[in-house]
Design a protein around this motif. Sequence first.
Motif, PDB file in Angstrom:
ATOM      1  N   ALA A  12       0.837  -1.212   0.000  1.00 31.81           N
ATOM      2  CA  ALA A  12       0.000   0.000   0.000  1.00 31.81           C
ATOM      3  C   ALA A  12       0.873   1.264   0.000  1.00 31.81           C
ATOM      4  N   LEU A  13       1.830   1.309  -0.910  1.00 27.13           N
ATOM      5  CA  LEU A  13       2.705   2.468  -1.011  1.00 27.13           C
ATOM      6  C   LEU A  13       1.897   3.688  -1.445  1.00 27.13           C
ATOM      7  N   PRO A  14       2.275   4.883  -0.982  1.00 25.68           N
ATOM      8  CA  PRO A  14       1.472   6.085  -1.233  1.00 25.68           C
ATOM      9  C   PRO A  14       1.177   6.388  -2.702  1.00 25.68           C
ATOM     10  N   SER A  15       2.143   6.199  -3.588  1.00 27.24           N
ATOM     11  CA  SER A  15       1.886   6.527  -4.995  1.00 27.24           C
ATOM     12  C   SER A  15       1.507   5.312  -5.832  1.00 27.24           C
ATOM     13  N   ALA A  16       1.401   4.151  -5.229  1.00 28.41           N
ATOM     14  CA  ALA A  16       1.022   2.939  -5.972  1.00 28.41           C
ATOM     15  C   ALA A  16      -0.460   2.973  -6.315  1.00 28.41           C
ATOM     16  N   PRO A  17      -0.806   2.600  -7.543  1.00 28.70           N
ATOM     17  CA  PRO A  17      -2.229   2.532  -7.882  1.00 28.70           C
ATOM     18  C   PRO A  17      -2.899   1.391  -7.131  1.00 28.70           C
ATOM     19  N   GLY A  18      -4.142   1.575  -6.755  1.00 25.93           N
ATOM     20  CA  GLY A  18      -4.875   0.513  -6.066  1.00 25.93           C
ATOM     21  C   GLY A  18      -4.989  -0.734  -6.921  1.00 25.93           C
ATOM     22  N   GLN A  19      -5.355  -0.543  -8.171  1.00 26.42           N
ATOM     23  CA  GLN A  19      -5.423  -1.643  -9.139  1.00 26.42           C
ATOM     24  C   GLN A  19      -4.502  -1.260 -10.288  1.00 26.42           C
ATOM     25  N   PHE A  20      -3.415  -1.977 -10.438  1.00 22.82           N
ATOM     26  CA  PHE A  20      -2.374  -1.632 -11.397  1.00 22.82           C
ATOM     27  C   PHE A  20      -2.845  -1.753 -12.840  1.00 22.82           C
ATOM     28  N   ILE A  21      -3.539  -2.842 -13.179  1.00 22.38           N
ATOM     29  CA  ILE A  21      -3.953  -3.103 -14.557  1.00 22.38           C
ATOM     30  C   ILE A  21      -5.470  -3.121 -14.646  1.00 22.38           C
ATOM     31  N   ARG A  22      -5.995  -2.412 -15.643  1.00 26.02           N
ATOM     32  CA  ARG A  22      -7.431  -2.470 -15.928  1.00 26.02           C
ATOM     33  C   ARG A  22      -7.597  -3.044 -17.325  1.00 26.02           C
ATOM     34  N   TYR A  23      -8.312  -4.161 -17.420  1.00 22.46           N
ATOM     35  CA  TYR A  23      -8.591  -4.760 -18.725  1.00 22.46           C
ATOM     36  C   TYR A  23      -9.885  -4.190 -19.265  1.00 22.46           C
ATOM     37  N   MET A  24      -9.849  -3.730 -20.495  1.00 26.36           N
ATOM     38  CA  MET A  24     -11.013  -3.110 -21.128  1.00 26.36           C
ATOM     39  C   MET A  24     -11.499  -3.999 -22.264  1.00 26.36           C
ATOM     40  N   GLN A  25     -12.764  -4.353 -22.243  1.00 25.05           N
ATOM     41  CA  GLN A  25     -13.294  -5.292 -23.227  1.00 25.05           C
ATOM     42  C   GLN A  25     -13.847  -4.623 -24.482  1.00 25.05           C
ATOM     43  N   GLU A  26     -14.024  -3.319 -24.457  1.00 26.68           N
ATOM     44  CA  GLU A  26     -14.552  -2.616 -25.628  1.00 26.68           C
ATOM     45  C   GLU A  26     -13.564  -2.707 -26.792  1.00 26.68           C
ATOM     46  N   ASP A  27     -14.081  -2.779 -28.021  1.00 30.12           N
ATOM     47  CA  ASP A  27     -13.233  -2.926 -29.205  1.00 30.12           C
ATOM     48  C   ASP A  27     -12.371  -1.706 -29.490  1.00 30.12           C
TER      49      ASP A  27
END
Length: 90
Positions: A12-27
């Motif tokens: 839980a580092l201060p500048s770390a994103p909560g969720q690093f990768i977001r997968y997007m299903q839209e074309d």
Amino acid sequence: MERFRGLPQKLALPSAPGQFIRYMQEDNRPQVALDVDYENGMGVCVGRLREDSVYDWKFVGLSHNTVRGAAGGAVLCAELLKAQGYITAK
């Protein structure tokens, strides 16, 4: 991909994103104008995942070059080094 949690997230580092990768299903995603600031620029958006006969898989990845790359990446590395005890106060 979305379940990946690296050491910065686990600590839980201060500048770390909560969720690093977001997968997007839209074309048509990810798109720079819509997705570059995901997790305040520290996250990575991935989309258009498809099979490939040469490389097995292809995809489009989008991250903020300055925030995730140069500036934010250096800050996150310093936070990680501090959390692991490599940087200490004198």
